[in-house]
Motif scaffolding. Structure first.
Motif: not given
Length: 913
Positions: A306-313, A301-304
């Protein structure tokens, strides 16, 4: 508010238990008694109670809904001595209000009239029309266009746990009833949250015993209101297989594949919940597909995040990797692209099959363009199919199937032009299997312009049904007959303003002004012919025997015409639903082609290359770029993105991958470099070309990223604690096939503590995990580890110093940084000049190796308690006011007028010295 049910615990209004009491029912009116009974059976939902053209809400439901929707709260009579709160929403606009309620986590029970009012009257004048709940609207079970995002799947997920042996078994089942997707996977407690977030369900049902398990509390705290506990009987594994078989109308599940007890329990629970919410309707779910946890890249979850795959932080789609990659032209393609991005593959054979599809489209750009042009005409067939199967469809859903079939036929013809790789060949087979007779039938039946609702009629084309044409002719000709009758009555009575009108109460009637009414009532003949119906303030209304008979003919013709159309609609719906599996398979094929064509266009547009993906431990990227940052720089017309290579492949004679220790200043580009390599790995394994000059990637089984700082105050975790928890997860789970991205480990504590933690973490990654990794740090002392650890190499972000300033080159090269340039970055950020000057002075004294305790000596001259610092004290040594003024000027940013004014100011200052 109880976020599980969306119902408030507010006590000023009668509660559900109060309403269900015997005393409550005995004091209620018949209509309110009916409401109380239905509400008692649906205590965890807001009850939309149908009354005429409105859905009404009462008691606490009304209070909740009025607050959530921002509508007026009114009252309707009294109950048990208290006024009854009430609010309502129009039936025709109900979807808009449902959308708001669903977005806020509410569940809604839709209660409709299930009896003709005329039948109710037969039981007595005070009899209440029978009503019942026809569906439960929940976040995971919606099908309406207005409530769904076209580019996002809408999953309902079920979590089951089976206790057998020392370790409990977990499984997940997820369904999108709007498209019929149904999948299963086993999971484990350690990866439970990661597997749930990979799917991103809108609603997760689970046994109440699991929900209240303190060992899993952290998981459900993250999910929040998405997690909805249900009775444990839903998840009974003993009856699960029979329940699933009954839904699909089969005697055994042997033809579906082999499933574990936990998977069967999860699938059965998901089906039971669908049946519970859809009441009598059955969505066309596909056969459950089993996914192996090893078949997809594990991303925690943290990686998903941090990398902003489908939405930003911040929660926005803009700025995410998905937004940067999305060139799809269909809703199904957009959903499939997001699914592939969230679940990259780990099987090189499947990955390369996807890459083969891209390559042929990249090599033949005109072919890709033609396919995309045809795809643009393909509507969202699966969602229209689902609405039709659930009895919620309309003529435009039939039209969507029609248009989709037509687009599929055009695409099938295009695919014949090329020699297709395996994935596109399978797509062509699925499209070719569509029944051509279904398209021909829909073409013959449906009109060009279609109403939204079937009850409006007019959706069958002329010639589709002979009787319908006859009824329409009678109905339409009658309009001309009415106009002729009005003209004749006007001439016979000499009342030019006489009109024949229609409303739902009187039907057709003759209307004249009060002043002209004498012509219709002054003589016995007139009174015998014109029968008085109604007197208004300024007009009188009449009818005639002739007009009444004509009205009956018109009404019968219109009613019969609509009945014929409804019958035809139901017949077409049955025909479409009979081909549901074939249509869904073809729709998936169209989505697959759309994703491939979109990624091919992206590769051509952005200069991406095909990666080499295999089972090795290689990780060699030449000229890699960050896909999101690169596109943002192009849009801003800023400097081009600086490409950098990365080689984490095993050194000669080694089997395990390499680790780079990356040093360099803040703002030098370390975080961008770390993320871009992780994103390139994800893109390669999802089956996309990558932003690089060349790339060779041995399949990554697990991807971990610890980048950025955040806290978790709700669970009592500081920023450093969160960092340590995430780092612990990485060190405990990474394998020799994993890719690990770590940034600034140990920075949240004292210098020596942080350095020690970072030192030990690097050693563990190298010796125990033996993974490929990038480790960015400001602890320059770590660079000496490269002398001890054979697979560890030092790399640095290059900078250039010029005239006291630092220029960031954003280039990665071998070696180690000797300083962090933190003070220069602070000056660029706008810290006051006095702070920057003082910081330089303190740094010089702290770095003085001859001082035994430089910090204690600094205390004596710290200017913290001075009221003010004279401007002269903050100047650089030997500088003058004139020199400072000159340094502050930036000629490149000045207009000619500003430059001239600055020159005059300097001349004036020199003259005054």
């Amino acid at each position: 508010m109880n976020f599980v049910t969306g119902i408030s615990s507010h006590t000023d209004v009668l509660s559900v238990s109060d309403l269900a009491s015997e005393e409550s029912r005995s004091t209620a009116t018949p209509m309110m008694e009916q409401y109380i009974e239905i509400k008692a059976n649906n205590p965890d939902s807001l009850l939309f109670y149908r009354m005429g053209d409105f859905y009404e809400l009462f008691f606490q439901d009304a209070v909740e809904a009025a607050r959530a929707l921002g509508i007026t709260l009114t009252k309707r009579g009294q109950h048990m001595g208290q006024e009854i709160p009430m609010c309502g929403v129009p039936v025709h606009a109900a979807d808009d209000y449902l959308q708001k309620l669903i977005a806020k986590g509410y569940r809604v029970a839709v209660c409709e009239q299930v009896e003709d009012p005329a039948e109710a009257k037969k039981r007595g004048s005070k009899s209440v029309v029978r009503r019942d709940v026809v569906r439960l609207v929940t976040p995971g079970t919606i099908t309406e266009d207005k409530l769904l995002s076209p580019a996002e799947s809408n999953y309902l997920m079920a979590l089951a746990r089976i206790r057998s042996g020392s370790e409990p078994a977990y499984a997940l089942a997820w369904i999108d009833i709007s498209t019929g997707v149904f999948r299963l996977a086993e999971t484990a407690e350690s990866r439970l949250l990661a597997d749930i977030l990979r799917v991103e369900p809108r609603e997760l049902i689970l046994p109440d015993t699991v929900f209240h398990d303190p060992e899993l509390r952290a998981v459900f705290d993250v999910l929040g209101r998405v997690a909805v506990p249900q009775p444990a009987v839903f998840f009974d594994s003993a009856t699960a297989e029979n329940r699933i078989a009954r839904y699909y109308g089969v005697k055994t599940l042997d033809g579906f594949g082999s499933f574990s007890r936990a998977e069967l329990a999860a699938a059965s629970a998901a089906i039971s919940y669908v049946e519970k919410t859809q009441i009598a309707e059955r969505p066309p779910l596909g056969i459950p597909e089993r996914e192996s946890v090893a078949s997809t890249l594990f991303i925690d979850p943290a990686t998903r995040a941090n990398l902003e795959l489908v939405k930003t932080l911040s929660g926005s789609r803009d700025g995410s990797l998905l937004k940067a990659l999305d060139r799809t032209v269909t809703s199904g393609g957009a959903r499939l692209l997001a699914e592939r991005l969230m679940s990259p593959l780990t099987d090189p054979e499947r990955i390369n099959a996807r890459l083969d599809s891209l390559e042929i489209l990249v090599d033949q750009p005109s072919f890709a363009i033609d396919l995309r042009d045809a795809l643009r005409r393909a509507p969202d067939m699966p969602r229209s199919l689902s609405r039709l199967a659930l009895g919620r469809g309309g003529p435009r859903d039939l039209s969507a199937i029609q248009a989709g079939l037509r687009a599929a036929a055009a695409i099938s013809r295009l695919l014949l032009r090329a020699e297709l790789p395996a994935e596109l060949g399978q797509a062509q087979e699925a499209i070719t299997a569509l029944p051509s007779e279904l398209l021909a039938h829909l073409d013959a039946m449906l009109a060009e312009e279609l109403p939204l609702l079937k009850r409006d009629g007019g959706f069958l084309r002329e010639g589709a049904n002979a009787e319908l044409d006859e009824m329409r002719a009678l109905r339409d000709r009658s309009r001309r007959v009415i106009a002729g009758l009005q003209l004749r009555y006007s001439e016979e009575t000499s009342v030019k303003s006489l009109k024949i009108k229609h409303n739902n109460v009187l039907g057709y009637f003759i209307e004249v002004t009060a002043g002209n009414a004498g012509a219709l009532i002054d003589t016995d003949a007139a009174r015998a012919r014109f029968i008085h119906r109604q007197t208004m303030a300024n007009a009188m209304r009449f009818t005639t025997t002739e007009l009444a008979e004509l009205e009956t003919k018109i009404a019968n013709a219109a009613d019969r015409a609509l009945a014929i159309e409804i019958e035809a609609f139901e017949a077409m719906t049955r025909e479409v639903v009979a081909h549901a599996e074939t249509i869904k398979a073809a729709a998936l094929a169209l989505a697959t082609i759309d994703v491939s064509a979109g990624l091919a266009v992206l590769a051509e547009e952005q200069g991406y290359v095909r990666p080499v993906v295999d089972q090795s431990r290689m990780f060699t990227i030449a000229g890699g770029r960050h896909p999101v940052v690169e596109q943002a720089l192009r849009l801003q017309a800023a400097n081009p993105f600086v490409a950098n290579g990365c080689d984490l492949s095993p050194p000669a004679g080694e089997e395990a991958g390499a680790i780079w220790l990356l040093t360099g200043p803040n703002m030098g580009g370390k975080s961008t470099f770390l993320r871009q390599n992780a994103l390139i790995a994800i893109m390669a394994q999802m089956g996309s070309f990558v932003p690089a000059a060349a790339a060779h990637i041995g399949v990554v089984d697990r991807l971990f990223s610890r980048v950025g700082a955040s806290d978790d105050l709700a669970r009592g975790r500081s920023t450093f604690m969160v960092e340590m928890v995430e780092t612990a997860a990485i060190l405990n789970q990474a394998t020799d096939r994993s890719l690990v991205i770590l940034d600034e480990i140990g920075r949240g504590t004292a210098t020596f503590d942080g350095l020690s933690i970072a030192w030990a973490a690097v050693e563990h990654l190298h010796e125990a995990n033996r993974c490929r990794g990038l480790f960015a740090t400001h602890f320059h002392e770590l660079t000496v580890l490269s002398e001890k650890l054979g697979r560890l190499s030092n790399a640095t972000m290059r900078v250039k110093e010029w005239d006291g300033d630092v220029i960031f080159l954003h280039e990665v090269g071998p070696g180690a940084a000797d300083r962090s340039y933190g003070i220069q970055v602070a000056r660029l950020a706008g810290l006051p000049a006095s702070v920057v000057t003082r910081a330089r002075d303190v740094l010089a004294k702290l770095e003085d190796a001859d001082r035994k305790n430089p910090a204690s000596e600094l205390i004596d001259d710290l200017p913290l308690f001075q009221v003010a610092i004279r401007r002269e004290e903050v100047r650089a040594p030997g500088s003058s006011k004139l020199e400072e003024t000159l340094r502050a000027l930036n000629p490149d940013d000045m207009t000619p007028r500003e430059a001239l004014e600055a020159l005059y100011a300097l001349k004036k200052e020199v003259a005054g010295r």
